[in-house]
Design an enzyme around this catalytic site. Structure first.
Site: not given
Ligand code: 13P
Length: 263
Positions: A14, A16, A104, A106, A176, A182, A222
């Site tokens: 992803n 982002k 997601h 976010e 997740e 992150g 992560s």
């Molecule tokens: P990170 O791997 O940067 O922690 O992000 C995970 C994520 O949100 C994947 O959709």
């Protein structure tokens, strides 16, 4: 209890809000080259990338014929209409997407997406011929107040209660935990396994054991080339949804290779 037969392994990147079309095409070409150089690994793991909307077409060209699949990060529930700034499933399919992220964290926590919205987007993806990757996961406050199971059951049930077994079988779940995204704080394999078992048991109950048992449940939060193998060592973890570490092809492929090598 660990299952004897492993489901297909799946590693998704992803991206982002990172990478322009030119940058995304370059990153995708590097991923394709690494997949080609590791043919044995590539046959054992399905790999997908989820660039931002403007980069989808350029990345589609870069991965054409490679086996790497293309996904988008979001879609609107309606196929078309007066929804300024939104993008629909048919539009994503038309530029080569076969997958789309829904729910997601976010978007749930940053853009106010409710369980009902996530359920509507999941149905829309299926209607439009896209495989939804349904993201679920608890916040740190929810984990610390021992509400992880309750949150996961609620989020999974909200999406899957409205689906047939055949529809459900055409989806992927990504666990997740919000506190791991992150932050560099990856869930321990034990924490991931426990959550995946809750998700799997809920799927078994809501859509039936046959469909539930066939679906991939990914871990995200992560994941990197150093911690991936320990997660994939458990048959409950069918792969990973990778954020930051998917922005470098070599690091991303290390994760894919770890999935391919998992017992
Ligand atoms: P990170 O791997 O940067 O922690 O992000 C995970 C994520 O949100 C994947 O959709």
């Amino acid at each position: 209890m660990s299952r004897v037969t492993r489901r297909p392994r799946f590693v998704a990147g992803n991206w982002k809000m990172h990478r322009t079309p030119a940058e995304g095409a370059a990153l995708a070409r590097e991923c394709v080259a690494l997949a080609a150089a590791d043919a044995a690994g590539a046959t054992r793991v399905q790999v997908a990338v989820f660039p931002p909307f403007p980069a989808l077409s350029a990345v589609a060209s870069a991965i054409a014929g490679s086996g790497v699949r293309l996904g988008a990060q979001n879609l609107h529930p309606e196929p078309q209409g007066a929804f300024t700034g939104e993008v629909s499933g048919p539009m994503l399919a038309a530029v080569g997407c076969s997958l789309v992220l829904v729910g997601h964290s976010e978007r749930r926590h940053g853009m106010g997406e409710t369980d009902a919205v996530v359920a509507a987007k999941t149905r829309a993806a299926l209607r439009d011929g896209l495989t939804p990757v349904v993201c679920v996961g608890e916040t740190l406050a929810e984990r610390e107040s021992e509400r992880t199971a309750e949150v996961l059951v609620r989020q999974v049930t909200a999406v899957y209660a409205g689906l047939s077994a055949a529809q459900a079988a055409d989806t992927v779940v990504a666990y997740e935990p919000v506190w791991a995204i992150g932050t560099g704080k990856v869930a321990s394999p034990e924490q991931a396994v426990e959550a995946h078992r809750i998700i799997r048991a809920t799927l078994d109950q809501v859509v039936g054991a046959e469909a539930g048992g066939s679906m991939a449940v990914l871990y995200g939060g992560s994941v990197n080339g150093d911690n991936a193998a320990a997660l994939f060592a458990h048959s409950e973890v069918d792969g990973a949804l990778v954020g930051g570490a998917s922005l470098q092809a070599a690091g991303f492929w290390r994760i894919a290779a770890a999935a391919a090598a998992a017992p």
